[in-house]
Design a protein around this motif. Structure first.
Motif: not given
Length: 311
Positions: A99-108, A274-277, A279-287
């Motif tokens: 479920k975190d793949q979107t966060v990592f794709r955006f962050g990369t 964007f993760s918080a807005k 519905g993704h894990d903002a904690g994963v994004a922060s890390k």
């Protein structure tokens, strides 16, 4: 090679200076002097007022020449090609991240070209660096509010056309570009406040990043293997391939140096917002943001030194 080695300490000092400001923000949050709530308000101030001021000020301090105008358009074109290529590559990555793949794709894909890129461009290439980097900021915002929104919100991922126009990069360019093209000299009573506001960008942005890190489980950042892949791609592969390609096609001087800054920038803080807005894990994004930002202290000087040596 000699210039490359000589410039690394200089570039390291510039990046490390920003890191010290981040530590101040981290410490201030822990001491309850500068809280996360205050940082969110600071984010709005940076987003809507200070970032446009930085961009407008860069236009005011650059002389109108055919070379400068062409350089600005070239920087924008480079940023468009860069983001377009990454938009094709990132969907192939992180399929095992669940479920975190979107966060990592955006962050990369998206780098901190505004809050970290603009201050560094100012430091290494002056107003001309900010002038070129502002083109990348505008392109970043266009992609972030179209491709980025669709990536983060696949169920309701309609393009936000309003935000394509009403965003800090676009506003700064819409104000600054006509002044630059018409060679308008603003009176001191207007130009000076714009300059003062723009000078706040670096310290406030770094203090804000420090507060984000203060609310991150720092040891846990080193346990997620996806963080290492994102850092490897974002901080080494993208910038080194990009800088080499730009050199091959004839990009030199301040333009190459400014491009190296946005190519080598760590994960954008927008990843957290964007993760918080959506519905993704903002904690994963922060890390992820914190992990790449810390490593960027080591990698960005190398990339900038390479661009300086080649240019």
């Amino acid at each position: 090679m000699q210039l490359f080695l000589e410039y690394i300490p200089t570039a390291f000092v510039q990046v490390a200076t920003l890191a010290v400001l981040i530590v101040v923000g981290f410490t201030a949050d822990k001491a309850h002097i500068y809280s996360e709530k205050t940082a969110r308000a600071t984010n709005d101030l940076l987003f809507y007022i200070i970032t446009p001021s930085v961009i407008v000020n860069s236009f005011l301090n650059v002389e109108l020449t055919a070379e400068n105008g062409l350089g600005f358009l070239t920087a924008a074109a480079i940023a468009v090609v860069f983001h377009t290529l990454l938009s094709l590559i990132v969907p192939l990555l992180y399929r095992k991240a669940g479920k975190d793949q979107t966060v990592f794709r955006f962050g990369t894909m998206y780098g901190n070209v505004g809050y970290m890129g603009l201050p560094l461009a100012q430091a290494v290439a002056g107003d001309m660096g900010v002038f070129y980097a502002s083109a990348a900021v505008a392109v970043f915002n266009i992609f972030a509010f179209t491709h980025g929104v669709r990536l983060m919100d696949r169920e309701n991922g309609a393009m936000n056309w309003k935000k394509l126009i009403i965003n800090p990069g676009a506003i700064g360019i819409l104000i600054g570009l006509p002044l630059f093209l018409l060679n308008v000299k603003l009176p001191t009573v207007i130009a000076a406040p714009i300059g003062y506001l723009g000078s706040m960008n670096t310290p406030l942005a770094m203090l804000m990043l420090g507060t984000y890190l203060a609310h991150t489980d720092l040891p846990d950042m080193f346990k997620r293997k996806e963080n290492y892949l994102a850092a490897f791609l974002k901080l080494l592969v993208w910038p080194l391939v990009g800088i080499t390609a730009l050199y091959v096609i004839g990009i030199r001087s301040e333009l190459l140096l400014a491009c190296s800054v946005f190519l080598a920038a760590p994960t954008a803080t927008n990843t957290v917002m964007f993760s918080a807005k959506y519905g993704h894990d903002a904690g994963v994004a922060s890390k992820l943001c914190g992990f790449t930002t810390m490593l960027a202290i080591l990698t960005m000087p190398v990339c900038m030194a390479l661009a300086k040596a080649l240019g």
